[in-house]
Design an enzyme around this catalytic site. Structure first.
Site, short mmCIF file in Angstrom:
data_model
loop_
_atom_site.label_atom_id
_atom_site.label_comp_id
_atom_site.label_asym_id
_atom_site.label_seq_id
_atom_site.Cartn_x
_atom_site.Cartn_y
_atom_site.Cartn_z
N GLU A 73 -24.01 8.52 -60.19
CA GLU A 73 -24.63 9.13 -61.42
C GLU A 73 -23.42 9.77 -62.29
O GLU A 73 -23.03 10.79 -61.80
CB GLU A 73 -25.69 9.98 -61.54
CG GLU A 73 -26.88 9.01 -61.23
CD GLU A 73 -28.01 9.09 -62.54
OE1 GLU A 73 -27.46 9.46 -63.59
OE2 GLU A 73 -29.09 9.38 -62.10
N GLY A 111 -12.81 -5.53 -72.81
CA GLY A 111 -13.49 -4.32 -73.47
C GLY A 111 -12.85 -3.94 -74.76
O GLY A 111 -12.91 -4.95 -75.92
N GLU A 161 -13.71 -5.36 -59.57
CA GLU A 161 -12.46 -6.30 -58.58
C GLU A 161 -11.22 -6.35 -59.66
O GLU A 161 -10.01 -6.21 -58.93
CB GLU A 161 -13.00 -7.72 -58.48
CG GLU A 161 -13.64 -7.86 -57.08
CD GLU A 161 -12.77 -7.33 -55.88
OE1 GLU A 161 -11.72 -7.62 -55.84
OE2 GLU A 161 -13.51 -6.82 -54.97
N GLY A 162 -11.43 -6.59 -60.72
CA GLY A 162 -10.08 -6.32 -61.73
C GLY A 162 -9.53 -5.20 -61.80
O GLY A 162 -8.05 -5.26 -61.59
N LYS A 163 -10.00 -4.08 -61.72
CA LYS A 163 -9.34 -2.83 -61.68
C LYS A 163 -8.83 -2.90 -60.42
O LYS A 163 -7.76 -2.17 -60.27
CB LYS A 163 -10.61 -1.68 -61.54
CG LYS A 163 -10.55 -0.70 -62.79
CD LYS A 163 -11.41 0.21 -62.51
CE LYS A 163 -11.71 1.05 -63.94
NZ LYS A 163 -12.88 2.13 -63.76
N ASP A 176 -11.63 7.41 -64.17
CA ASP A 176 -12.70 7.51 -65.34
C ASP A 176 -11.84 7.22 -66.34
O ASP A 176 -10.76 7.86 -66.67
CB ASP A 176 -13.58 8.55 -65.50
CG ASP A 176 -14.95 8.40 -66.24
OD1 ASP A 176 -15.47 7.28 -65.97
OD2 ASP A 176 -14.95 9.06 -67.25
N LYS A 222 0.96 -4.24 -70.47
CA LYS A 222 -0.09 -3.31 -70.53
C LYS A 222 -0.23 -2.44 -69.21
O LYS A 222 -0.27 -1.22 -69.55
CB LYS A 222 -1.31 -3.97 -70.61
CG LYS A 222 -2.58 -3.11 -70.82
CD LYS A 222 -3.79 -3.80 -71.13
CE LYS A 222 -5.03 -2.51 -70.90
NZ LYS A 222 -6.27 -3.03 -70.86
N ASP A 241 -9.98 -3.59 -76.00
CA ASP A 241 -8.51 -3.84 -76.20
C ASP A 241 -8.43 -4.63 -77.53
O ASP A 241 -7.13 -4.16 -77.93
CB ASP A 241 -8.05 -4.65 -75.00
CG ASP A 241 -7.58 -3.82 -73.65
OD1 ASP A 241 -7.12 -2.81 -74.03
OD2 ASP A 241 -7.81 -4.54 -72.58
P1 IMP Z 1 -15.21 3.25 -66.30
O1 IMP Z 1 -15.10 2.04 -65.52
O2 IMP Z 1 -16.32 4.08 -66.08
O3 IMP Z 1 -13.98 4.18 -66.53
O4 IMP Z 1 -15.42 2.79 -67.82
C1 IMP Z 1 -14.24 2.68 -68.75
C2 IMP Z 1 -14.72 2.03 -70.07
O5 IMP Z 1 -14.13 2.33 -70.80
C3 IMP Z 1 -14.54 0.27 -69.88
O6 IMP Z 1 -16.11 -0.11 -69.68
C4 IMP Z 1 -14.22 0.00 -71.31
O7 IMP Z 1 -15.58 -0.19 -72.18
C5 IMP Z 1 -13.56 1.09 -71.68
N1 IMP Z 1 -11.95 0.99 -71.17
C6 IMP Z 1 -11.37 1.71 -70.27
N2 IMP Z 1 -9.96 1.10 -70.18
C7 IMP Z 1 -10.01 0.29 -71.16
C8 IMP Z 1 -8.72 -0.61 -71.30
O8 IMP Z 1 -7.71 -0.86 -70.78
N3 IMP Z 1 -9.17 -1.81 -72.45
C9 IMP Z 1 -10.44 -1.86 -72.90
N4 IMP Z 1 -11.37 -0.90 -72.82
C10 IMP Z 1 -11.13 -0.03 -71.75
#
Ligand code: IMP
Length: 201
Positions: free
Chosen positions: A42, A154, A12-14, A71, A176, A156
């Protein structure tokens, strides 16, 4: 009517971030679940591009229409690109506080430029005719000596941004979004998509 955009995420944040950035496309943005996709995806790729494309294509096969997926992850040069495409799965059972500590410990001996690292994001969009659009961007920084800040999420707190003198968890969310890997890749994708859809009824 303008075709909606299906975003292949359950986060939801994304989605909030994406809706904000893509608002001026004037299209409804829905999640893959809202579009009727309830399977698991997967992420078997070895690059961000492969994984974004796997996500977008898997959903598109089921829903058709316009499907977008991203991704992203943290790439640390001193650790040969780790955690990279495995960022979300790195030390999976541990909270980010621990993951971040472990990564800083693994940087022992690295000084100055040797601590270079970046967040990377690739976005793939599959269009109604099955063709693809791609965008990618990075946010450059260095691995901090210690975690700082409680904004963001994450990794950050450990990505230090030299031009701000702060970590990615210390700058405001607006700032950001403006400079981040995902924000910049989304802006690029917005341009490409609006050109690709010009004249669409
Ligand atoms: P995705 O949702 O499969 O793209 O996984 C991305 C992962 O990368 C996240 O779970 C975080 O661990 C890391 N990540 C990606 N973007 C950020 C960010 O803007 N800040 C901090 N960690 C990030």
């Amino acid at each position: 009517m303008k075709e909606r955009i299906i975003f292949a995420t359950g986060n939801e944040g994304k989605l909030r971030e994406i809706r904000l950035i893509l608002a001026d496309l004037g299209r409804k943005i829905v999640t893959m679940r809202q579009a009727g996709f309830d399977g698991e995806i997967e992420e078997t790729g070895t690059t961000f591009a492969e994984n974004a494309t796997i996500k977008a294509r898997t959903v598109w096969e089921k829903t058709g229409g316009i499907v977008m997926a991203d991704d992203s992850g943290l790439v640390i040069d001193y650790l040969n690109g780790e955690p990279g495409v495995y960022s979300a799965r790195y030390l999976e059972e541990e909270p980010y506080e621990v993951k971040n500590r472990v990564l800083i410990d693994r940087m022992k001996g690295a000084v100055g430029k040797e601590r270079s690292a970046r967040f990377v994001c690739h976005i793939t969009t599959v269009l109604p005719d099955g063709s693809e659009l791609h965008a990618d961007a990075a946010m450059e920084g260095r691995i901090a000596e210690k975690p700082a800040g409680d904004g963001g999420f994450g990794y950050d707190p450990i990505l230090y941004l030299p031009e701000y003198g702060m970590t990615s968890a210390e700058i405001s969310m607006e700032e950001k979004n403006r400079i981040s890997h995902r924000g910049k890749a989304l802006e690029q994708m917005k341009e490409k998509l609006s050109r690709a859809l010009e004249g669409e009824q």
